[in-house]
Design an enzyme around this catalytic site. Structure first.
Site, PDB file in Angstrom:
ATOM      1  N   CYS A 100       0.793  -1.078  -0.035  1.00 57.59           N
ATOM      2  CA  CYS A 100       0.087   0.058  -0.165  1.00 57.59           C
ATOM      3  C   CYS A 100       0.718   1.123   0.071  1.00 57.59           C
ATOM      4  CB  CYS A 100      -0.905  -0.015   1.129  1.00 57.59           C
ATOM      5  SG  CYS A 100      -1.825   1.448   1.384  1.00 57.59           S
ATOM      6  N   HIS A 142      -9.123  -3.844  -1.796  1.00 60.52           N
ATOM      7  CA  HIS A 142      -8.148  -2.955  -1.104  1.00 60.52           C
ATOM      8  C   HIS A 142      -8.443  -1.479  -1.207  1.00 60.52           C
ATOM      9  CE1 HIS A 142      -3.635  -2.092  -0.171  1.00 60.52           C
ATOM     10  NE2 HIS A 142      -4.154  -0.879  -0.521  1.00 60.52           N
ATOM     11  N   GLU A 143      -8.724  -0.911  -2.580  1.00 58.79           N
ATOM     12  CA  GLU A 143      -8.818   0.659  -2.709  1.00 58.79           C
ATOM     13  C   GLU A 143     -10.080   1.096  -1.896  1.00 58.79           C
ATOM     14  OE1 GLU A 143      -6.534   2.203  -3.545  1.00 58.79           O
ATOM     15  OE2 GLU A 143      -5.354   0.624  -4.346  1.00 58.79           O
ATOM     16  N   HIS A 146     -10.060   1.563   1.813  1.00 58.09           N
ATOM     17  CA  HIS A 146      -9.483   3.134   2.222  1.00 58.09           C
ATOM     18  C   HIS A 146     -10.754   3.830   2.314  1.00 58.09           C
ATOM     19  CE1 HIS A 146      -4.952   2.676   1.726  1.00 58.09           C
ATOM     20  NE2 HIS A 146      -5.150   2.040   0.818  1.00 58.09           N
TER      21      HIS A 146
HETATM   22 NI    NI Z   1      -3.539   1.002  -0.080  1.00 56.15          NI
END
Ligand code: NI
Length: 178
Positions: A100, A142-143, A146
Site C-alpha cells: 500500500c 483494497h482500494e 480505504h
Molecule cells: Ni492502499
C-alpha cells in the site's frame, strides 16, 4: 493539476469513512480525479484512494496494463470508481501479498473475496457494474477499504506474514516498488 503527497499509516485522515459524492459536476470531484491520476502515475502504483491524498470523498482509482510492483499481476482496467459498493459473489477467499502506498516498504499476506460484483459511478455519473475475480477483485477490495478507514494490515489474520518488501521480494529491483 498536481502530484499530491500520499498520507502514511498513522495519519488519522486514513481512518475516516469517506463522504459520498453527491454532486458529479463539482470542481472538487474533478480536481480530485486529476490529482489521483497524476499522483498514481508519478509513483507507478496499482491504485489510489482519495483519502490517501487527504480528500474526504468516496473516490478510488485503480488499474494498469502491467506493473513492476506486481510483476505477475494480469492487466486490470484503468477505472475511476465513485461511491463504490462491493458484493462478494461467494464466501470463497484467497490470500495474496499486498502493499500500500500509505504503508511504504512493507508487504502482507491478506485474505480477500475471490469473486465480487462491484458497482458505482464513473466521474460523469455513468453507472459502473462489473464482476471481477483474482487480482482485479483484490485491488478493488483494497482500494475500497480505504474509503471505510481500513488499511490492509487490519485485514490480515497472521501478522507473521507482514514484512519488508526488499526482504520478502528481493527480485523486485524497481526502487519505487515498495
Ligand atoms: Ni492502499
Amino acid at each position: 493539476m498536481a502530484v499530491r503527497d500520499i498520507l502514511q499509516m498513522g495519519d488519522p485522515r486514513l481512518l475516516r469513512v469517506a463522504a459520498a459524492v453527491t454532486d458529479f459536476q463539482s470542481r472538487q470531484l474533478h480536481d480530485t480525479v486529476q490529482d489521483l491520476k497524476d499522483t498514481l502515475q508519478a509513483v507507478r502504483g496499482a491504485g489510489l484512494a482519495a483519502p490517501q491524498i487527504g480528500v474526504d470523498l468516496a473516490v478510488v482509482l485503480f488499474g494498469f496494463e502491467s506493473i513492476a510492483r506486481y510483476p505477475t499481476a494480469p492487466a486490470v482496467p484503468v477505472t475511476i470508481l465513485v461511491n463504490p459498493v462491493i458484493q462478494p459473489l461467494s464466501n470463497e477467499q484467497f490470500e495474496d501479498w499486498e502493499g500500500c502506498l500509505s504503508v511504504p516498504g512493507l508487504r502482507g499476506l491478506v485474505p480477500r473475496y475471490a469473486r465480487i460484483r462491484y458497482t458505482g459511478f464513473d466521474p460523469n455519473g455513468e453507472v459502473i457494474d462489473r464482476v471481477a475475480d483474482g487480482f482485479h477483485a483484490r485491488v478493488v477490495q483494497h482500494e475500497c477499504d480505504h474509503l471505510i478507514g481500513r488499511l490492509y494490515p487490519t485485514r490480515m489474520v497472521d501478522l507473521t506474514k507482514l514484512g519488508y518488501t526488499r526482504v520478502l521480494f528481493p527480485e523486485l529491483t524497481d526502487p519505487s516498488a515498495d
